[in-house]
Design an enzyme around this catalytic site. Structure first.
Site, PDB file in Angstrom:
ATOM      1  N   SER A 136      26.627 -35.335  17.400  1.00  0.00           N
ATOM      2  CA  SER A 136      26.836 -34.341  18.396  1.00  0.00           C
ATOM      3  C   SER A 136      26.358 -33.017  17.438  1.00  0.00           C
ATOM      4  O   SER A 136      26.164 -32.858  16.469  1.00  0.00           O
ATOM      5  CB  SER A 136      28.259 -34.105  18.662  1.00  0.00           C
ATOM      6  OG  SER A 136      28.976 -33.906  17.566  1.00  0.00           O
TER       7      SER A 136
ATOM      8  N   CYS B  82      22.194 -40.971  23.845  1.00  0.00           N
ATOM      9  CA  CYS B  82      21.739 -39.543  23.779  1.00  0.00           C
ATOM     10  C   CYS B  82      20.339 -39.507  24.479  1.00  0.00           C
ATOM     11  O   CYS B  82      19.829 -38.348  24.858  1.00  0.00           O
ATOM     12  CB  CYS B  82      21.196 -39.407  22.306  1.00  0.00           C
ATOM     13  SG  CYS B  82      19.949 -40.367  21.752  1.00  0.00           S
TER      14      CYS B  82
ATOM     15  N   PHE C 168      28.776 -43.285  17.018  1.00  0.00           N
ATOM     16  CA  PHE C 168      29.619 -44.483  17.640  1.00  0.00           C
ATOM     17  C   PHE C 168      28.639 -45.245  18.415  1.00  0.00           C
ATOM     18  O   PHE C 168      28.755 -46.484  18.763  1.00  0.00           O
ATOM     19  CB  PHE C 168      30.998 -44.270  18.171  1.00  0.00           C
ATOM     20  CG  PHE C 168      30.943 -43.577  19.351  1.00  0.00           C
ATOM     21  CD1 PHE C 168      30.704 -44.423  20.404  1.00  0.00           C
ATOM     22  CD2 PHE C 168      30.941 -42.268  19.748  1.00  0.00           C
ATOM     23  CE1 PHE C 168      30.436 -43.978  22.064  1.00  0.00           C
ATOM     24  CE2 PHE C 168      30.803 -41.714  20.855  1.00  0.00           C
ATOM     25  CZ  PHE C 168      30.551 -42.621  22.111  1.00  0.00           C
TER      26      PHE C 168
ATOM     27  N   GLU D 225      27.046 -31.508  27.562  1.00  0.00           N
ATOM     28  CA  GLU D 225      26.813 -32.972  27.292  1.00  0.00           C
ATOM     29  C   GLU D 225      28.284 -33.882  27.612  1.00  0.00           C
ATOM     30  O   GLU D 225      29.397 -33.541  26.704  1.00  0.00           O
ATOM     31  CB  GLU D 225      26.548 -33.470  26.160  1.00  0.00           C
ATOM     32  CG  GLU D 225      26.038 -34.960  25.739  1.00  0.00           C
ATOM     33  CD  GLU D 225      25.706 -35.219  24.453  1.00  0.00           C
ATOM     34  OE1 GLU D 225      26.241 -34.868  23.346  1.00  0.00           O
ATOM     35  OE2 GLU D 225      24.802 -36.138  24.334  1.00  0.00           O
TER      36      GLU D 225
ATOM     37  N   GLU E  57      33.414 -44.085  12.122  1.00  0.00           N
ATOM     38  CA  GLU E  57      34.648 -44.571  11.869  1.00  0.00           C
ATOM     39  C   GLU E  57      35.281 -45.461  13.125  1.00  0.00           C
ATOM     40  O   GLU E  57      36.246 -46.098  12.862  1.00  0.00           O
ATOM     41  CB  GLU E  57      35.701 -43.570  11.237  1.00  0.00           C
ATOM     42  CG  GLU E  57      35.958 -42.415  12.145  1.00  0.00           C
ATOM     43  CD  GLU E  57      35.043 -41.236  12.308  1.00  0.00           C
ATOM     44  OE1 GLU E  57      33.958 -41.423  12.174  1.00  0.00           O
ATOM     45  OE2 GLU E  57      35.516 -40.270  12.498  1.00  0.00           O
ATOM     46  N   ARG E  58      34.595 -45.179  14.286  1.00  0.00           N
ATOM     47  CA  ARG E  58      35.022 -45.798  15.651  1.00  0.00           C
ATOM     48  C   ARG E  58      34.522 -47.373  15.771  1.00  0.00           C
ATOM     49  O   ARG E  58      35.100 -47.910  16.486  1.00  0.00           O
ATOM     50  CB  ARG E  58      34.803 -45.004  16.731  1.00  0.00           C
ATOM     51  CG  ARG E  58      35.475 -43.902  16.748  1.00  0.00           C
ATOM     52  CD  ARG E  58      35.305 -42.537  17.984  1.00  0.00           C
ATOM     53  NE  ARG E  58      34.518 -41.914  17.455  1.00  0.00           N
ATOM     54  CZ  ARG E  58      34.133 -40.962  18.443  1.00  0.00           C
ATOM     55  NH1 ARG E  58      34.396 -40.992  19.576  1.00  0.00           N
ATOM     56  NH2 ARG E  58      33.405 -39.736  18.061  1.00  0.00           N
TER      57      ARG E  58
ATOM     58  N   LYS F  77      27.287 -43.874   5.973  1.00  0.00           N
ATOM     59  CA  LYS F  77      28.827 -43.362   6.332  1.00  0.00           C
ATOM     60  C   LYS F  77      28.599 -43.792   8.005  1.00  0.00           C
ATOM     61  O   LYS F  77      28.318 -42.701   8.743  1.00  0.00           O
ATOM     62  CB  LYS F  77      29.165 -42.171   5.991  1.00  0.00           C
ATOM     63  CG  LYS F  77      30.569 -41.556   5.766  1.00  0.00           C
ATOM     64  CD  LYS F  77      31.117 -42.033   7.111  1.00  0.00           C
ATOM     65  CE  LYS F  77      31.237 -41.047   8.216  1.00  0.00           C
ATOM     66  NZ  LYS F  77      31.647 -41.406   9.437  1.00  0.00           N
TER      67      LYS F  77
HETATM   68  P1  NAD Z   1      30.050 -37.294  16.305  1.00  0.00           P
HETATM   69  O1  NAD Z   1      29.433 -35.882  15.950  1.00  0.00           O
HETATM   70  O2  NAD Z   1      31.335 -37.016  16.722  1.00  0.00           O
HETATM   71  O3  NAD Z   1      30.074 -37.879  14.907  1.00  0.00           O
HETATM   72  C1  NAD Z   1      28.726 -38.350  14.060  1.00  0.00           C
HETATM   73  C2  NAD Z   1      29.194 -38.785  12.841  1.00  0.00           C
HETATM   74  O4  NAD Z   1      29.867 -37.245  12.171  1.00  0.00           O
HETATM   75  C3  NAD Z   1      30.210 -39.720  12.816  1.00  0.00           C
HETATM   76  O5  NAD Z   1      29.670 -40.584  11.415  1.00  0.00           O
HETATM   77  C4  NAD Z   1      31.507 -38.885  12.425  1.00  0.00           C
HETATM   78  O6  NAD Z   1      32.499 -39.582  11.224  1.00  0.00           O
HETATM   79  C5  NAD Z   1      31.087 -37.621  11.635  1.00  0.00           C
HETATM   80  N1  NAD Z   1      31.901 -36.711  11.909  1.00  0.00           N
HETATM   81  C6  NAD Z   1      32.679 -36.305  12.979  1.00  0.00           C
HETATM   82  N2  NAD Z   1      33.392 -35.169  12.964  1.00  0.00           N
HETATM   83  C7  NAD Z   1      33.004 -34.526  11.507  1.00  0.00           C
HETATM   84  C8  NAD Z   1      33.029 -33.323  10.921  1.00  0.00           C
HETATM   85  N3  NAD Z   1      34.142 -32.542  11.298  1.00  0.00           N
HETATM   86  N4  NAD Z   1      32.560 -33.064   9.722  1.00  0.00           N
HETATM   87  C9  NAD Z   1      31.796 -33.778   9.279  1.00  0.00           C
HETATM   88  N5  NAD Z   1      31.346 -35.333   9.799  1.00  0.00           N
HETATM   89  C10 NAD Z   1      32.076 -35.474  11.009  1.00  0.00           C
HETATM   90  O7  NAD Z   1      29.113 -37.884  17.312  1.00  0.00           O
HETATM   91  P2  NAD Z   1      29.581 -39.253  18.205  1.00  0.00           P
HETATM   92  O8  NAD Z   1      30.687 -38.744  19.308  1.00  0.00           O
HETATM   93  O9  NAD Z   1      29.985 -40.341  17.248  1.00  0.00           O
HETATM   94  O10 NAD Z   1      28.416 -39.652  18.863  1.00  0.00           O
HETATM   95  C11 NAD Z   1      27.912 -39.233  20.343  1.00  0.00           C
HETATM   96  C12 NAD Z   1      27.099 -37.778  19.838  1.00  0.00           C
HETATM   97  O11 NAD Z   1      25.877 -38.287  19.114  1.00  0.00           O
HETATM   98  C13 NAD Z   1      26.553 -37.482  21.048  1.00  0.00           C
HETATM   99  O12 NAD Z   1      26.612 -35.990  21.130  1.00  0.00           O
HETATM  100  C14 NAD Z   1      25.052 -37.920  21.252  1.00  0.00           C
HETATM  101  O13 NAD Z   1      24.190 -37.266  22.099  1.00  0.00           O
HETATM  102  C15 NAD Z   1      24.808 -38.019  19.906  1.00  0.00           C
HETATM  103  N6  NAD Z   1      23.441 -38.964  19.651  1.00  0.00           N
HETATM  104  C16 NAD Z   1      22.301 -38.312  19.247  1.00  0.00           C
HETATM  105  C17 NAD Z   1      21.184 -39.157  19.281  1.00  0.00           C
HETATM  106  C18 NAD Z   1      19.907 -38.443  18.687  1.00  0.00           C
HETATM  107  O14 NAD Z   1      18.997 -39.229  18.542  1.00  0.00           O
HETATM  108  N7  NAD Z   1      19.686 -37.235  19.328  1.00  0.00           N
HETATM  109  C19 NAD Z   1      21.391 -40.759  19.239  1.00  0.00           C
HETATM  110  C20 NAD Z   1      22.708 -41.205  19.231  1.00  0.00           C
HETATM  111  C21 NAD Z   1      23.819 -40.195  19.548  1.00  0.00           C
END
Ligand code: NAD
Length: 507
Positions: A233, A288, A156, A390, A183-184, A180
């Site tokens: 994450s 991140c 998101f 985090e 969704e937020r 994909k």
């Molecule tokens: P998230 O892991 O909750 O979601 C990321 C994606 O995974 C979304 O599209 C979500 O719909 C999907 N998802 C969520 N739960 C799932 C499940 N159980 N099974 C399959 N898919 C699922 O992450 P977030 O809260 O949207 O974003 C924040 C996180 O992203 C933080 O941990 C941040 O550090 C990380 N991030 C990392 C980088 C990097 O380059 N390393 C960059 C940006 C964000």
């Protein structure tokens, strides 16, 4: 707080060059975080809807892969112009669903735009290698070819930039793509799909499917998907990597972080304070590459930082993006606010010194907004949850180390390895730090060392699963496969049937 459902806008998917209504009957809430209300519903795709998007991308692949690299680049040039001319609209879509300020939304979109600009040079990057006459009358060349249907799953926090780390490279290399997004905050990626169409991209080459675990699992297990890029994450990223690779896909999963900034006693403390303000509290800490830990070498830097930081935090303008003076917006939704506030409570319980507490902040006119004020803890130790986890919010931990070696060891022992920075005037220390720190992206007096688009972005340890960092030269490698051709023509030297391998160069 949920609005009367008649006022909630229904979003869509974008498949085969057009908007498609969701038919699964499931929807996810999209908040306006500054108001704390649900303003839109994102359809959550069923397995069948995702399979349909993959079919469309699969059908579009042969013609797109056969399109010249120069022509594919031309679409990227057009897309670049369209992003520039639509920057205000993009920023509005990002800020209204994410909450960050308009300037921040524009800045991060520009970082994504730089990847589009890099993709405009795709012809140069796909040139391949050629060796003439590797044996009598035999020539050999290597080329990189597109993979097929690629998928992107994005978080998101950067609804414009992170998708643009992926699809411009994938598409320029000749692949088709199913995104994909989170969704937020899916409206910006949906709008980017419209811009790509306007830029001349053939229908079906780029598709956006909204969804949750059901959509993701379909992308991870469908045999027609060749490669998956994920940013999010660590828990989910590790699952994505294991599930996708078990289905024989290429996977790059960029994950969570806990980025430390080491402050040496010789650092310029005004520069450090400016750096901490932007890197810890910009985008409400939802980056991140945010700095969430300052490691003070000796007590002197910590004491000086707190003295300079506290007045700045007390005058920080927290509010909605619609107020021009706002410096820090809300976090993404009420759940995120509750989670961050819970961590602040744990920090207090575990014995850290709470210097500034961002809980319970009220913003006039946005009383229900998902705001968390800028928070600082001092005397944090490495076993506290505010240090190990985090938090992904505007919460900074200050840890006091007795020596440079202790600070370095602390970073190397942490499970994450995304970014780090050192602030010092001493070249020897900076050089030693850059060399020995076990982190993928390192800044020297630069708090958020995000590589430019022509380098590649990626962390180490549990911040990245897979063999490739994202965009730049690594992006080309990830989205293409190597083929090497060895050719002999009838006029070459004829040597009859050969049954044994021969030494290098002899065929
Ligand atoms: P998230 O892991 O909750 O979601 C990321 C994606 O995974 C979304 O599209 C979500 O719909 C999907 N998802 C969520 N739960 C799932 C499940 N159980 N099974 C399959 N898919 C699922 O992450 P977030 O809260 O949207 O974003 C924040 C996180 O992203 C933080 O941990 C941040 O550090 C990380 N991030 C990392 C980088 C990097 O380059 N390393 C960059 C940006 C964000």
């Amino acid at each position: 707080m949920t609005r009367d459902s008649t006022n909630i806008q229904k979003l869509h998917h974008f498949v085969g060059g057009r908007k498609i209504d969701g038919n699964s009957g499931r929807f996810g809430d999209v908040f306006n975080p500054a108001l704390g209300i649900v303003t839109k519903h994102a359809p959550l795709a069923s397995k069948e809807e995702v399979e349909q998007a993959i079919s469309v991308a699969q059908e579009a692949f042969p013609a797109w892969a056969a399109t010249s690299a120069g022509r594919r680049a031309q679409v990227m040039f057009n897309f670049r112009d369209l992003i520039r001319s639509n920057m205000d609209r993009i920023a509005e879509l990002v800020s209204s669903e994410h909450g960050k300020t308009l300037d921040d939304a524009k800045g991060s979109t520009t970082r994504g735009l730089e990847v589009v600009e890099f993709a405009c040079g795709i012809s140069q990057m796909l040139k391949g290698e050629y060796s003439a006459n590797v044996a009598g009358g035999v020539d050999s060349w290597s080329t990189r070819q597109a993979l097929g249907v690629c998928a992107g799953i994005t978080p998101f926090n950067f609804p414009a930039m992170v998708p643009m780390w992926m699809f411009p490279m994938a598409i320029a290399c000749g692949n088709t793509f199913v995104l994909k997004p989170s969704e937020r905050d899916p409206s910006c990626p949906l709008f980017l799909a419209e811009l790509l169409k306007e830029a001349g991209l053939p229908d079906g080459v780029f598709n956006v499917i909204n969804g949750d675990k059901e959509a993701v699992d379909t992308l991870l297990t469908d045999d027609r998907v060749q490669a998956v890029s994920f940013v999010g994450s660590t828990t989910i990223g590790e699952y994505i990597y294991r599930t996708g690779t078990a289905s024989n896909k290429r996977v790059q999963a960029l994950c969570g972080a806990k980025n430390h900034m080491v402050v040496m006693p010789d650092a310029d403390m005004d520069q450090v304070t400016d750096a901490v303000m932007g890197a810890a509290y910009g985008s409400a800490g939802e980056r991140c590459m945010a700095i969430s830990v300052v490691v003070s070498v000796g007590d002197e830097p910590a004491d000086a930082l707190i003295e300079k930081l506290v007045p700045r935090l007390d005058s920080l303008k927290v509010g909605p993006y619609t107020e021009g003076a706002t410096e820090m917006g809300p976090v993404i939704n009420p759940d995120a606010k509750a989670k961050i506030e819970n961590y602040i409570g744990q920090g207090v319980e575990q014995g850290a010194t709470l210097v500034r507490d961002g809980r319970g902040i009220v913003v006039e006119g946005s009383e229900n907004g998902c705001f968390v004020g800028a928070t600082v803890f001092d005397n944090v130790t490495t076993e506290m949850s505010i240090y190990t986890d985090e938090i992904f919010g505007p919460v900074l931990s200050i840890v006091r180390a007795e020596s440079y070696e202790e600070a370095l060891q602390m970073i190397n022992d942490h499970e994450y390895g995304n970014g780090t920075a050192i602030f010092t005037r001493d070249g020897d220390t900076a050089r030693d730090f850059s060399d020995r720190v076990q982190i993928g992206m390192v800044g020297v007096n630069v708090p958020i060392p995000v590589p430019m688009a022509f380098h590649s972005f990626g962390g180490w340890k549990r911040s990245l699963f897979g063999d490739h960092a994202i965009h730049g030269p690594e992006g080309v490698r990830f989205y293409t496969k190597l083929k090497t051709v060895t050719a002999r023509w009838p006029s070459g030297i004829k040597e009859g049937a050969v049954f044994n391998f021969k030494a290098g160069g002899e065929h």
